[in-house]
Design a protein around this motif. Structure first.
Motif, PDB file in Angstrom:
ATOM      1  N   VAL A 120       0.838  -1.208   0.000  1.00  0.00           N
ATOM      2  CA  VAL A 120       0.000   0.000   0.000  1.00  0.00           C
ATOM      3  C   VAL A 120       0.870   1.253   0.000  1.00  0.00           C
ATOM      4  N   ALA A 121       1.934   1.233   0.800  1.00  0.00           N
ATOM      5  CA  ALA A 121       2.834   2.389   0.859  1.00  0.00           C
ATOM      6  C   ALA A 121       3.502   2.659  -0.486  1.00  0.00           C
ATOM      7  N   ALA A 122       3.731   1.597  -1.265  1.00  0.00           N
ATOM      8  CA  ALA A 122       4.359   1.794  -2.572  1.00  0.00           C
ATOM      9  C   ALA A 122       3.481   2.613  -3.506  1.00  0.00           C
ATOM     10  N   GLY A 123       2.163   2.486  -3.355  1.00  0.00           N
ATOM     11  CA  GLY A 123       1.254   3.258  -4.197  1.00  0.00           C
ATOM     12  C   GLY A 123       0.817   4.571  -3.587  1.00  0.00           C
ATOM     13  N   PHE A 124       1.282   4.863  -2.371  1.00  0.00           N
ATOM     14  CA  PHE A 124       0.847   6.094  -1.697  1.00  0.00           C
ATOM     15  C   PHE A 124       1.310   7.366  -2.410  1.00  0.00           C
ATOM     16  N   PRO A 125       2.550   7.440  -2.919  1.00  0.00           N
ATOM     17  CA  PRO A 125       2.934   8.666  -3.638  1.00  0.00           C
ATOM     18  C   PRO A 125       2.007   8.990  -4.811  1.00  0.00           C
TER      19      PRO A 125
END
Length: 514
Positions: A354-359
């Protein structure tokens, strides 16, 4: 009268903006601290009525020994179903696990010493009662094996929820450390069925062929190996074709030769000079060796794993055990590592995805807000209101005793969008009122009063829509997080955002003539 009362409240919030902002920030900090008390979870167990029972024999166990233990459990299940009438049916798989009848099923590798039962119960009450009795049974009986009683999982299969992984180049060393970790896990009352994924060695017979003797007899070690395979297992002689199928024709020794190792030295080896016993051309010695060595990143790795008992989640219990392993971690030899696995590790992987797609998510949100508000200052104001939902999320999860898992995390991310939507509505209305000629102070108060009812009604509609989901095992934590977060954030938005707007743009009542 109600509008007049709310007008006084909003006016007070704007007038004492610093106090309102300070109180809101203090509540937010308290919610962050309180969030540490919320139990963490990866995915909840499924509500399906099946129970999975894994029976693991020692390394080197035969199919016959595994089948004997499976029949023993079958008899116990038959008696239990007669007494309690809670079992619909069950099926046992010997030497392998069940086929993938359920997508998140944890598929097991084939092994002679492994058996798996799939038990279908009539309802959840019967499932939990049977699980409890099975756990008690395996604590008191079946000393020949290690058993696991598992519910089906939602989400990616984890298997044992609490796991600790010991890795290193020296197998006896990591096995000793793994056993120390297992002792600490057994001391925790929230864990049951603590075991190592590979531990005991297998008993083997080494056959040392006398090279000089076999050469004199005109045979080779390969010939000796073929005879041994044929006598103890099976040797493929040829194949038979039937239509488009090929069937192997095999030869193997008599049952007496295969089931009694004491007859192995007397096994006759055919040579051009005649048959000779195996003992005359080879030396037989008994020994122990590792039947299987599991590796991770090319290093031997032993997993100490356990099932949960009680209401605590895997992350909480893993943290409890991890705190007791401080001394072991401090004394780890060079090259040996001790890591947490199970549900904690899988949850971290999910969070990382999920963090990978946050930006990208943040870029899209900022772009849309900039198109709508066309001001960096106003976009910043709206962004600052998004974390307010964490206050309600923490309170709701603690109040209803719900864990914060992967699905609840996705709901919290969606919640931030709902909060920012309300903030955009309010900020846009303030700008419209200021453009129509109202002084900033009046524009803030009047816009908040005018938009209060639409904001509250849309938030209430979203909250009420989540009520049916609260009873769901899978979506329940997400629904509770959204309901609590949206309720508190909506209230704070109509009080905190006007005060923040007034403080940001330095709106003063004296200079506005109100």
């Amino acid at each position: 009268m109600k509008d007049a009362t709310f007008r006084v409240v909003v006016t007070g919030c704007v007038k004492y903006r610093k106090t309102v902002i300070a109180i809101t920030l203090a509540i937010f900090v308290m919610s962050i601290v309180g969030f540490g008390k919320v139990q963490q979870q990866f995915f909840p167990d499924s509500t399906r009525l099946e129970l999975i029972v894994d029976l693991r024999m020692t390394e080197g166990a035969s199919y016959q020994a595994t089948d004997s233990q499976a029949k023993k459990l079958e008899q116990w299940l038959t008696n239990w179903s007669k007494q309690h009438e809670g079992v619909e049916n069950f099926v046992a798989y010997i030497g392998t696990g069940a086929p993938r009848f359920y997508l998140p099923l944890d598929i097991q590798l084939p092994h002679r010493g492994f058996s798996q039962f799939v038990i279908l119960t009539q309802n959840l009450e019967a499932r939990e009662a049977l699980r409890k009795d099975l756990l008690t049974l395996f604590e008191q009986d079946f000393p020949e094996l290690r058993a696991s009683v598992l519910r089906l999982e939602n989400g990616p299969p984890v298997g044992f929820p609490v796991q600790f992984r010991v890795s290193g180049p020296n197998i006896p060393q990591i096995r000793d450390i793994a056993r120390q970790v297992a002792n600490h896990m057994r001391a925790n009352p929230n864990l049951i069925n603590v075991q190592l994924n590979w531990e005991e060695p297998s008993k083997v017979v080494h056959v040392e062929v006398d090279q000089a003797k076999v050469r004199l007899l005109g045979i080779s070690p390969v010939d000796v190996a073929n005879v041994l395979n044929g006598a103890l297992h099976e040797l493929v002689i040829t194949e038979f074709r039937e239509g488009n199928e090929r069937i192997d024709l095999v030869a193997r020794g008599a049952e007496l030769e295969r089931s009694h190792l004491s007859h192995l030295p007397d096994l006759m080896i055919n040579t051009p000079s005649g048959a000779v016993p195996l003992a005359q051309i080879a030396t037989l010695t008994s020994a122990f060796e590792d039947g299987v060595i599991w590796r991770r990143n090319r290093e031997p790795s032993i997993i100490v794993r356990a099932n949960l008992q009680g209401d605590l989640q895997a992350a909480v219990v893993s943290e409890q055990v991890d705190q007791t392993l401080t001394e072991i971690k401090a004394q780890l030899p060079l090259g040996v590592s001790l890591a947490t696995g199970g549900a904690v590790e899988e949850s971290a992987k999910g969070g990382a995805s999920v963090a990978a797609g946050f930006p990208l998510f943040l870029l899209a949100v900022l772009s849309l807000l900039m198109v709508q508000l066309q001001s960096f200052s106003r976009v910043f104001l709206v962004i600052l209101t998004a974390p307010l939902g964490l206050i309600g999320v923490t309170i709701a999860l603690l109040l209803f005793d719900k864990p914060f898992g992967f699905v609840a995390m996705l709901g919290t991310i969606a919640l931030s969008g709902m909060i920012m939507r309300n903030s955009v509505i309010l900020v846009d209305q303030i700008d419209q009122d200021r453009a129509s000629g109202l002084v900033p102070w009046q524009a803030i108060v009047e816009s908040t009063i005018r938009r209060f009812r639409p904001i509250v009604l849309t938030a209430a509609a979203a909250i009420l829509a989540m009520i049916p989901l609260t009873r769901s095992v899978f979506f329940g934590p997400m629904a509770v997080a959204i309901m609590g977060g949206l309720a508190f954030a909506t209230l704070l938005t109509v009080l905190f955002l006007p005060a923040l707007y007034a403080a940001w743009f330095r709106v003063k009542i004296e200079t506005d003539g109100v």
